[in-house]
Write an enzyme that holds these catalytic residues in place. Structure first.
Site, mmCIF file in Angstrom:
data_model
loop_
_atom_site.group_PDB
_atom_site.id
_atom_site.type_symbol
_atom_site.label_atom_id
_atom_site.label_comp_id
_atom_site.label_asym_id
_atom_site.label_seq_id
_atom_site.Cartn_x
_atom_site.Cartn_y
_atom_site.Cartn_z
ATOM 1 N N GLU A 276 0.833 -1.212 0.000
ATOM 2 C CA GLU A 276 0.000 0.000 0.000
ATOM 3 C C GLU A 276 0.864 1.257 0.000
ATOM 4 O O GLU A 276 0.516 2.264 -0.611
ATOM 5 C CB GLU A 276 -0.956 -0.012 1.199
ATOM 6 C CG GLU A 276 -2.154 -0.926 1.027
ATOM 7 C CD GLU A 276 -1.816 -2.403 1.146
ATOM 8 O OE1 GLU A 276 -0.717 -2.716 1.680
ATOM 9 O OE2 GLU A 276 -2.631 -3.235 0.720
ATOM 10 N N HIS B 130 -11.953 -5.761 7.933
ATOM 11 C CA HIS B 130 -12.604 -5.338 6.681
ATOM 12 C C HIS B 130 -13.714 -4.315 6.908
ATOM 13 O O HIS B 130 -14.319 -3.864 5.950
ATOM 14 C CB HIS B 130 -13.182 -6.566 5.967
ATOM 15 C CG HIS B 130 -12.145 -7.598 5.664
ATOM 16 N ND1 HIS B 130 -11.869 -8.654 6.495
ATOM 17 C CD2 HIS B 130 -11.277 -7.696 4.638
ATOM 18 C CE1 HIS B 130 -10.894 -9.382 5.985
ATOM 19 N NE2 HIS B 130 -10.507 -8.824 4.858
#
Ligand SMILES: Cc1ncc(C[n+]2csc(CCOP(=O)(O)OP(=O)(O)O)c2C)c(N)n1
Length: 700
Positions: free
Chosen positions: A435, A504
């Site tokens: 990321e 999540h």
């Protein structure tokens, strides 16, 4: 501004065979001596008198930097530097006066006094573009890789001749080799064979920590020996011929599109890390040995071998001293920055276009009429996102879409399905699982004028990129509006229609609201997603586009598609339901829970969908509270310092006289979202809880 420190008529040969003969050694000597004289001046006069507060010496590092600097002669060359890069900056056209004004934090510094003097940014002058530097060690790497990938994009996708033979360079010390930023960029450059030069100035220390604690046995080159797709070069950064030859070889490799190079020069750090570092951790023998490697006597000896005389060398030293003294006067005359300007340039201002990156002639967007939403079959929010990306990709060749699984698979949520097939692997592609690399690369691309649209798979997984995120947000401000970095980071947030969990289901918009320089969209339905995403993609600032997982393909998120030209400008909330007794402020999936909760209360409850968190529409909220006198804020993010606290504080300050009841908040408690569905429903605010609070407020 005064003249840059090299003559425009110097010979910098394009040929690679006889580079050392073609180098303008007089220019090299002048730049090296100038850097050394600046260090002397600051350390001996300007710091002791308090005129300069924070000083980083480049003493010992000068020669190789200057030799490289004079070779960056292509119009799209770029460099990502670090705090020991002043000699290189002088070779790129930064004047002595600017260098000193930067140390003194004056108006004429490269950042207008906003950033530390050794933290540089500089739109292109005669040589490379200097990317806005990071103060974080390691933060300089992945934006440079983004610029390098932009070079290949221009060469292979846009077929732009002007970008042939272009090189990107990133500078770092041996300590920086241990950072995530280095590894993410190195992995990216070697995997994609990018035209990127890693220029490592190995002085054996990171402040006081020796390089044996940074990489195995302290020798990165030995450890890299089996690495694929990279040319490894090592040399003595104090030896004029060795340094010049290796630089020549490295740039030749890169400009011939043969892939990245890691060039490590051993150099001595002749001073402490910064002015406050006494080097108590080095013994006298070590320091003496370092001084014996001072590049300046070696350069002088080399120049004499080349036919220079002692008199010529001494004349140059005297000339440099005179130049520095003259420009010191100029720097001292540079005013202090105006305190009234300290918050200027956080976001794009059409009256003050930035000088590099982004959209030069940016104009504010106009809202499309609501009537555009009214008709047609209802589509899922995720389909609206895909349709908007498709249209903008088709009309903007500068736009790229990328992230983990974004290419062939079409994204783990399906937002980019088929886009690679339609637009090709150059424009829609998978990235390595990094990321930091995804966001840092996007920053470099945006600085180079592209429109990167990275996807992060889930909000929690943006955490490794936080350094790049905070740095990105401050680029316009800390470069004093020199650079803009418009890019759009899409990411799903919140619980799903099936379940939640700690990894999540994070929403966490408040953290990004607290990260200056970013705008945040948080749509509650397909039409708003279309309009807000288009506004983001045509904007001139970095944007987080948050897509709620429970709305991607559920009835709540569906609306008719509002069209390929539909735009919802940021900062315009929508009154979803008019009412006159209680104001409810909410966004994302909570909007639908609030609408359901309010059903028994008819037109007593006014429900505002904020739509964007930064900027947020204070006017609409305050006007509603003035009317109702009661306010309930509902969000899914955690309670403490959640964005509801900001809204409540604003109402308390600006609408206090109108309040008939305490401002009330509903939010998740300060813990992660549980996996067990029953546990989850106790954490995420539910319809019943919201209805009870509405009822209490209605009766207050
Ligand atoms: C992420 C981060 N951690 C710590 C620091 C503090 N710091 C500044 S410079 C430095 C040492 C870096 O050494 P190196 O990369 O070898 O470069 P050198 O100073 O030796 O040229 C440290 C620890 C920082 N700026 N950023």
């Amino acid at each position: 501004m005064t003249e840059p420190l090299f003559s425009t008529t110097q010979q910098v040969s394009q040929s690679t065979t006889d580079f050392q003969n073609a180098v303008d050694w007089a220019a090299v000597a002048r730049l090296v001596l100038t850097s050394r004289t600046l260090d002397d001046l600051e350390e001996q006069e300007l710091v002791p008198t308090g005129i300069v507060r924070y000083q980083f010496s480049a003493r010992g590092h000068e020669l190789a930097q200057v030799l490289l600097g004079l070779r960056l002669n292509q119009p799209h060359d770029a460099a990502s530097v670090y705090y020991r890069s002043r000699p290189f900056m002088l070779s790129q056209g930064m004047t002595i006066a600017e260098g000193l004004a930067s140390s003194m934090a004056r108006v004429d510094s490269l950042s207008g006094g906003r950033d530390v003097g050794a933290v540089y940014n500089m739109p292109r002058r005669e040589r490379a573009t200097i990317l806005p530097m990071a103060g974080d060690v390691g933060g300089q790497y992945s934006p440079a890789a983004g610029w390098a990938q932009t070079i290949t994009y221009h060469q292979s996708v846009l077929q732009d001749q002007a970008w042939q033979n272009t090189a990107a360079v990133v500078f770092g010390g041996d300590g920086s080799l241990a950072t995530p930023g280095f590894w993410s960029a190195f992995n990216m450059a070697t995997t994609l064979k990018l035209p990127l030069l890693f220029f490592i100035e190995d002085n054996g220390y990171a402040i006081s920590v020796p390089s044996v604690l940074q990489v195995p046995n302290g020798d990165i080159m030995a450890n890299f020996a089996s690495y694929q797709n990279v040319l490894l070069l090592s040399g003595d950064g104090t030896d004029p011929i060795d340094a010049a030859t290796k630089i020549d070889q490295a740039l030749d490799h890169i400009r011939s599109s043969l892939g990245p190079v890691l060039l490590r020069f051993r150099v001595p750090r002749l001073n402490g890390h910064s002015i406050t570092d006494t080097q108590a951790y080095k013994d006298e023998a070590t320091k003496k040995a370092e001084w014996q490697r001072d590049p300046i006597p070696r350069l002088r000896a080399f120049m004499l071998e080349q036919g220079w005389t002692d008199t010529q060398w001494e004349a140059l030293v005297a000339q440099v001293e005179q130049d520095v003294r003259k420009e010191l006067e100029q720097a001292l005359a540079s005013p202090e920055p105006d305190p009234a300007t300290s918050s200027q340039f956080m976001f794009s201002d059409p009256a003050h276009p930035q000088r590099a990156g982004g959209i030069g002639n940016y104009q504010p967007m106009v809202a499309s009429p609501e009537s555009q939403v009214a008709t047609g079959p209802r589509i899922n929010m995720i389909d609206a996102v895909r349709q908007t990306l498709t249209h903008e990709l088709a009309t903007n060749p500068r736009m790229l879409v990328f992230g983990e699984d974004v290419g062939r698979k079409g994204g783990v949520h399906g937002a980019t399905r088929d886009l690679q097939h339609q637009f090709g692997e150059g424009r829609v592609f998978d990235t390595a699982l990094s990321e930091e690399g995804i966001i840092g690369r996007a920053v470099g691309m945006a600085l180079a004028g592209l429109l990167p649209v990275p996807e992060i798979q889930f909000r929690k997984y943006a955490d490794p990129a936080m350094e790049q995120i905070t740095n990105c947000g401050s680029i316009r401000w800390r470069s004093n509006n020199n650079f803009a970095v418009p890019l759009v980071v899409r990411m799903p947030v919140g619980f799903s229609k099936y379940t939640g969990d700690p990894w999540h289901s994070v929403s966490g918009e408040a953290i990004y609201a607290h990260t200056p320089g970013w705008q945040i969209a948080f749509p509650s339905n397909a039409a708003d997603a279309t309009g807000l995403l288009r506004a983001a993609l045509r904007g001139n600032d970095p944007v987080f586009f948050l897509e709620h997982r429970a709305l991607l393909d559920t009835p709540e998120g569906r609306t008719p598609y509002p069209g390929d030209d539909y735009i919802v400008p940021f900062g315009q909330a929508k009154v979803r339901q008019a009412g006159d007794i209680v104001t409810v402020v909410t966004w994302g999936a909570m909007l639908h829970r609030c609408l359901e909760a309010a059903q028994p209360f008819g037109d007593s409850v006014e429900i505002i969908d904020l739509r964007t968190i930064v900027p947020w529409d204070r006017e609409t909220v305050l006007a509603s509270v003035e009317k109702t006198g009661r306010c309930l804020v509902v969000h899914e993010d955690t309670w403490t310092a959640g964005f509801g606290a900001e809204i409540a504080a604003t109402i308390a300050q600006d609408a206090f006289e109108w309040l008939d009841a305490p401002i009330t908040r509903i939010a998740a408690p300060d813990n992660p979202v549980p996996y067990n569905r029953q546990l989850m429903t106790t954490v995420i605010p539910g319809v019943e809880e919201i209805r009870v609070r509405m009822d209490v407020l209605l009766r207050y």
